[in-house]
Design an enzyme around this catalytic site. Structure first.
Site, PDB file in Angstrom:
ATOM      1  N   HIS A  52       0.841  -1.104   0.076  1.00  0.00           N
ATOM      2  CA  HIS A  52      -0.036  -0.032  -0.151  1.00  0.00           C
ATOM      3  C   HIS A  52       0.775   1.188   0.083  1.00  0.00           C
ATOM      4  O   HIS A  52       2.130   1.085   0.004  1.00  0.00           O
ATOM      5  CB  HIS A  52      -0.901   0.023   1.204  1.00  0.00           C
ATOM      6  CG  HIS A  52      -0.352   0.066   2.590  1.00  0.00           C
ATOM      7  ND1 HIS A  52       0.354  -1.028   3.111  1.00  0.00           N
ATOM      8  CD2 HIS A  52      -0.332   0.984   3.300  1.00  0.00           C
ATOM      9  CE1 HIS A  52       0.660  -0.556   4.096  1.00  0.00           C
ATOM     10  NE2 HIS A  52       0.275   0.680   4.343  1.00  0.00           N
ATOM     11  N   HIS A  54       1.418   3.897   1.888  1.00  0.00           N
ATOM     12  CA  HIS A  54       1.962   4.704   3.174  1.00  0.00           C
ATOM     13  C   HIS A  54       3.545   4.663   3.145  1.00  0.00           C
ATOM     14  O   HIS A  54       4.042   3.825   2.826  1.00  0.00           O
ATOM     15  CB  HIS A  54       1.335   4.024   4.370  1.00  0.00           C
ATOM     16  CG  HIS A  54       0.092   4.426   4.653  1.00  0.00           C
ATOM     17  ND1 HIS A  54      -0.763   3.701   5.708  1.00  0.00           N
ATOM     18  CD2 HIS A  54      -0.793   5.171   4.199  1.00  0.00           C
ATOM     19  CE1 HIS A  54      -1.870   4.122   5.714  1.00  0.00           C
ATOM     20  NE2 HIS A  54      -2.229   5.116   4.759  1.00  0.00           N
ATOM     21  N   ASP A  56       5.694   4.852   5.011  1.00  0.00           N
ATOM     22  CA  ASP A  56       6.803   3.810   5.709  1.00  0.00           C
ATOM     23  C   ASP A  56       6.763   2.422   5.304  1.00  0.00           C
ATOM     24  O   ASP A  56       7.406   1.362   5.725  1.00  0.00           O
ATOM     25  CB  ASP A  56       6.403   3.654   7.307  1.00  0.00           C
ATOM     26  CG  ASP A  56       4.970   3.089   7.678  1.00  0.00           C
ATOM     27  OD1 ASP A  56       4.031   3.428   6.677  1.00  0.00           O
ATOM     28  OD2 ASP A  56       4.626   2.302   8.433  1.00  0.00           O
ATOM     29  N   HIS A  57       6.026   2.234   4.056  1.00  0.00           N
ATOM     30  CA  HIS A  57       6.110   1.007   3.332  1.00  0.00           C
ATOM     31  C   HIS A  57       6.828   1.392   1.846  1.00  0.00           C
ATOM     32  O   HIS A  57       7.112   0.251   1.245  1.00  0.00           O
ATOM     33  CB  HIS A  57       4.712   0.628   3.260  1.00  0.00           C
ATOM     34  CG  HIS A  57       4.114   0.166   4.203  1.00  0.00           C
ATOM     35  ND1 HIS A  57       4.205  -1.243   4.646  1.00  0.00           N
ATOM     36  CD2 HIS A  57       3.859   0.777   5.383  1.00  0.00           C
ATOM     37  CE1 HIS A  57       3.522  -1.607   6.055  1.00  0.00           C
ATOM     38  NE2 HIS A  57       3.212  -0.455   6.405  1.00  0.00           N
ATOM     39  N   HIS A 110      -7.532  -0.928   5.824  1.00  0.00           N
ATOM     40  CA  HIS A 110      -6.361  -0.045   6.290  1.00  0.00           C
ATOM     41  C   HIS A 110      -6.284   1.223   5.195  1.00  0.00           C
ATOM     42  O   HIS A 110      -6.237   2.354   5.412  1.00  0.00           O
ATOM     43  CB  HIS A 110      -5.210  -0.405   6.447  1.00  0.00           C
ATOM     44  CG  HIS A 110      -3.924   0.242   6.833  1.00  0.00           C
ATOM     45  ND1 HIS A 110      -4.087   0.902   8.283  1.00  0.00           N
ATOM     46  CD2 HIS A 110      -2.952   0.605   6.497  1.00  0.00           C
ATOM     47  CE1 HIS A 110      -2.825   1.478   8.319  1.00  0.00           C
ATOM     48  NE2 HIS A 110      -2.154   1.513   7.362  1.00  0.00           N
ATOM     49  N   ASP A 143      -0.328  -3.598   6.355  1.00  0.00           N
ATOM     50  CA  ASP A 143      -1.069  -3.344   7.715  1.00  0.00           C
ATOM     51  C   ASP A 143      -2.411  -3.850   7.694  1.00  0.00           C
ATOM     52  O   ASP A 143      -3.423  -2.970   8.679  1.00  0.00           O
ATOM     53  CB  ASP A 143      -0.886  -1.645   7.788  1.00  0.00           C
ATOM     54  CG  ASP A 143       0.513  -1.124   7.875  1.00  0.00           C
ATOM     55  OD1 ASP A 143       1.238  -2.153   8.348  1.00  0.00           O
ATOM     56  OD2 ASP A 143       0.855  -0.014   7.786  1.00  0.00           O
ATOM     57  N   HIS A 181       4.735  -4.901  11.230  1.00  0.00           N
ATOM     58  CA  HIS A 181       5.054  -3.936  12.450  1.00  0.00           C
ATOM     59  C   HIS A 181       5.114  -4.848  13.598  1.00  0.00           C
ATOM     60  O   HIS A 181       4.431  -5.771  13.709  1.00  0.00           O
ATOM     61  CB  HIS A 181       3.880  -2.861  12.554  1.00  0.00           C
ATOM     62  CG  HIS A 181       3.838  -1.662  11.820  1.00  0.00           C
ATOM     63  ND1 HIS A 181       4.844  -0.654  11.706  1.00  0.00           N
ATOM     64  CD2 HIS A 181       3.227  -1.350  10.705  1.00  0.00           C
ATOM     65  CE1 HIS A 181       4.606   0.115  10.938  1.00  0.00           C
ATOM     66  NE2 HIS A 181       3.472  -0.115  10.072  1.00  0.00           N
TER      67      HIS A 181
END
Length: 270
Positions: A52, A54, A56-57, A110, A143, A181
């Protein structure tokens, strides 16, 4: 093939698969841990998978592009806008990398276009809580699903998240859950509040505490374990439903309402 969890930021894992020569990485939010692992192990980067949008990915992907082997690609969700060009993927697509087949599932909730990757072929190594076998599939779920939890509903609906979690829960029980995570202990504290009589949750929490004391990941988990301990996969279980309804009088017995109530409760749980 070897599976490695590369720590990133404060609690992310970037998943790396390698055979001693080539490597595939999943959700590289930070390029540095990937670059360091490739250098240390002498690996060629042969593919990047993204679940996805975001940061942090996906934040490290652009920096990794020059390291990709000739002809290698970045693969990601067709339904999301990403900061780099990707080969778009939708439900039912299959990516073949290094002779391994990654099947694509759409798992919104998410984010609106979140996808997951399932590798059904054996890797030749056990993982998780000791329940997995050498032939256990791997699930890279970003996530959407966490050990003992699920992602926040930033863009999707409770109905979408429930459907996505049920889709993942239908995979074989020995499937290793490679989420992104290290939220497990926090999630387990919430799960024990929801189901204080659940002995499986207490046992798994003890195992996870020992792992973290040794500075080891609590992941991958397995779906068999998650079906016993994860309240978001247990919305039709009496104790979980009753706890959600006691916590919020607006929650009904409908599993969608239970999931929505649990997610709101978890958002403020400390």
């Amino acid at each position: 093939m070897n599976l490695v969890a590369l720590p990133a930021f404060s609690d992310n894992y970037i998943w790396l698969l390698h055979d001693g020569m080539g490597a595939i990485v999943v959700d590289p939010g930070d390029a540095a841990p990937v670059r360091d692992a490739l250098d240390a192990l002498g690996l060629e980067l042969r593919g990047i998978l993204v679940t996805h949008h975001h940061a942090d990915h996906v934040g490290g992907v652009r920096e990794l592009l020059p390291l990709l082997a000739e002809g290698a690609r970045v693969w990601g969700p067709a339904g999301e806008v990403l900061p780099i060009d990707v080969q778009p993927l939708s439900e039912g697509d299959r990516v073949t990398l290094m002779g391994r087949h990654f099947d694509v599932l759409e798992v919104p909730g998410h984010t609106a276009g979140h996808i997951a990757f399932v590798l059904m072929q054996p890797l030749g190594e056990a993982g998780g809580d000791g329940a997995a076998t050498d032939a256990a599939p791997l699930l890279f779920c970003g996530d959407t699903l966490f050990s003992a939890g699920c992602g926040r509903l930033f863009e999707g609906t409770p109905t979408q998240m429930l459907d996505s979690l049920r889709k993942l829960a239908a995979l074989p029980g020995e499937t290793r859950v490679c989420c992104a995570h290290e939220y497990t202990l926090s999630n387990l504290r919430f799960a024990r509040t929801v189901e204080p009589r659940n002995e499986a949750t207490a046992r798994h929490e003890a195992w996870c505490l020992a792992r973290r004391d040794e500075q080891q990941p609590t992941l991958p988990s397995t779906l068999a374990v998650e079906l016993q301990i994860n309240p978001f996969l247990r919305c039709d279980v009496d104790d979980v439903r009753d706890a959600a309804m006691r916590h919020d009088s607006n929650v009904t017995a409908d599993p969608v309402s239970v999931l929505a109530g649990l997610r709101q409760w978890k958002n403020v749980f400390r």
